[in-house]
Design a protein around this motif. Structure first.
Motif, PDB file in Angstrom:
ATOM      1  N   ALA A 146      21.025  -3.667 -42.467  1.00 45.58           N
ATOM      2  CA  ALA A 146      20.960  -2.367 -42.902  1.00 45.58           C
ATOM      3  C   ALA A 146      20.335  -2.021 -44.072  1.00 45.58           C
ATOM      4  N   ASP A 147      20.942  -3.069 -45.084  1.00 49.46           N
ATOM      5  CA  ASP A 147      20.648  -3.151 -46.523  1.00 49.46           C
ATOM      6  C   ASP A 147      18.862  -3.761 -46.443  1.00 49.46           C
ATOM      7  N   ILE A 149      16.630  -3.233 -44.029  1.00 43.95           N
ATOM      8  CA  ILE A 149      15.768  -2.070 -43.607  1.00 43.95           C
ATOM      9  C   ILE A 149      15.697  -1.003 -44.801  1.00 43.95           C
ATOM     10  N   PHE A 150      16.678  -0.722 -45.432  1.00 43.09           N
ATOM     11  CA  PHE A 150      16.805   0.558 -46.221  1.00 43.09           C
ATOM     12  C   PHE A 150      15.964  -0.026 -47.389  1.00 43.09           C
ATOM     13  N   GLU A 155      13.676   3.023 -45.187  1.00 46.14           N
ATOM     14  CA  GLU A 155      14.032   3.505 -44.075  1.00 46.14           C
ATOM     15  C   GLU A 155      15.379   4.356 -44.095  1.00 46.14           C
ATOM     16  N   SER A 158      18.449   3.486 -41.628  1.00 48.27           N
ATOM     17  CA  SER A 158      18.818   2.039 -41.586  1.00 48.27           C
ATOM     18  C   SER A 158      19.904   1.647 -41.238  1.00 48.27           C
ATOM     19  N   ARG A 159      20.983   2.408 -41.251  1.00 50.56           N
ATOM     20  CA  ARG A 159      22.405   1.908 -40.622  1.00 50.56           C
ATOM     21  C   ARG A 159      22.242   2.256 -39.165  1.00 50.56           C
ATOM     22  N   ALA A 162      20.224  -0.799 -37.736  1.00 46.98           N
ATOM     23  CA  ALA A 162      21.000  -1.920 -37.834  1.00 46.98           C
ATOM     24  C   ALA A 162      22.114  -1.940 -36.781  1.00 46.98           C
ATOM     25  N   ARG A 201       8.534   0.839 -40.592  1.00 49.12           N
ATOM     26  CA  ARG A 201       9.403   0.977 -41.730  1.00 49.12           C
ATOM     27  C   ARG A 201      10.293  -0.356 -41.456  1.00 49.12           C
ATOM     28  N   THR A 202      10.742  -0.517 -40.318  1.00 54.34           N
ATOM     29  CA  THR A 202      11.653  -1.648 -40.084  1.00 54.34           C
ATOM     30  C   THR A 202      10.766  -2.855 -39.800  1.00 54.34           C
ATOM     31  N   ALA A 205       9.896  -3.970 -43.243  1.00 54.56           N
ATOM     32  CA  ALA A 205      11.185  -4.466 -43.842  1.00 54.56           C
ATOM     33  C   ALA A 205      11.471  -6.060 -43.468  1.00 54.56           C
TER      34      ALA A 205
END
Length: 295
Positions: A146-147, A149-150, A155, A158-159, A162, A201-202, A205
């Motif tokens: 999550a971190d 991807i954000f 994004e 993100s959470r 993930a 975006r993912t 990342a």
């Protein structure tokens, strides 16, 4: 041969002034487009560095007419000091860093950078080193995913993404671009028309994470400035805001330091002209910044 259009060539040549001759460093030589322009404009010698062996092979072929004036090295751009030292080069007359992913990596089959084809989830610029995206996705804790991807993809979902990745990998390993893209698309809430694919975006990342693209970028820029002769220039082309912020911040710090080692030549980043974007759409996100060594 992968189609390749180097970005903002005119601006690169105008800033670096290779017609004066001298040794120029291309820290991310890619397929050799910028290096060729520097040689054609009068550079005496170009040292080209890239961590992608496939790119180096194609650059060697593209630069064959200037082979006596070209020196290519397989290395990460953050290791260019060693490359210069092993060649006995204390200082250079200009340097270029064209950051980000290349056309070869995006379009080359089996590289796993794009979700446009379903292929192994690799994403490594240097396929001889480091874990693949699939390997990292398989073991990273949900909070770390999550971190990443954000932070690297900016994004906001993100959470959710993930959590979806972790849930999916419990059932079956995520080993292809198509599988990952499908998981992300299902996780992102749909609100009608979307300008970009929800997986974009993912994927950005994860690519940045796999290749450590932001790690040590500021130190690299400082190091390259230290290898410029007085009056020589460094040009950096970034393709996303995270890179560009680091370049802007580092250039500003070097200009405002007590010894003021550089003069920033681009108070605002230059962007490609409309004509270039029309013929090379991938150029649209490029931002060019330049600085000159004072002493």
């Amino acid at each position: 041969m992968v189609a390749h259009e180097p970005v903002m060539v005119t601006e690169v040549v105008d800033f670096l002034r290779p017609q004066r001759g001298g040794v120029f460093l291309d820290c991310t030589v890619g397929l050799g487009g910028h290096a060729r322009a520097l040689l054609e404009a009068g550079a005496t010698r170009v040292v080209g560095v890239d961590r992608d062996r496939d790119a180096l092979a194609l650059a060697k072929a593209a630069l064959a007419p200037w082979s006596a004036r070209v020196d290519l090295a397989h290395a990460d751009y953050r290791d260019v000091a060693r490359v210069l030292d092993t060649r006995g080069i204390a200082a250079v007359d200009g340097a270029l860093a064209d950051l980000g992913v290349s056309s070869l990596q995006l379009d080359g089959e089996g590289r796993g950078f794009s979700f446009r084809r379903d292929e192994p989830l690799d994403m490594r610029m240097d396929r001889s080193a480091g874990p693949t995206a699939a390997e990292l996705v398989a073991i990273a804790p949900e909070t770390e995913l999550a971190d990443v991807i954000f932070r690297h993809g900016e994004e906001r979902h993100s959470r959710r993404i993930a959590r979806a990745i972790v849930d999916a990998r419990r059932r079956t390993p995520i080993v292809t671009t198509g599988a990952l893209a499908a998981i992300v698309r299902r996780a992102v809430p749909s609100r009608g028309y979307q300008r970009i694919d929800p997986a974009t975006r993912t994927f950005q990342a994860l690519r940045i994470w796999v290749n450590r693209e932001l790690e040590g970028l500021d130190r690299f820029l400082q190091e390259i400035v230290g290898r410029l002769r007085a009056g020589a220039r460094l040009v950096v082309i970034a393709f996303h805001s995270l890179e560009d912020r680091i370049v802007k911040r580092t250039f500003r710090a070097l200009e405002r330091s007590a010894d003021a080692v550089v003069r920033v030549l681009t108070k605002r980043p230059l962007v490609p002209r409309d004509e270039e974007i029309a013929t090379n759409p991938r150029a649209r996100s490029a931002k060019l910044r330049a600085a000159e060594r004072l002493a």
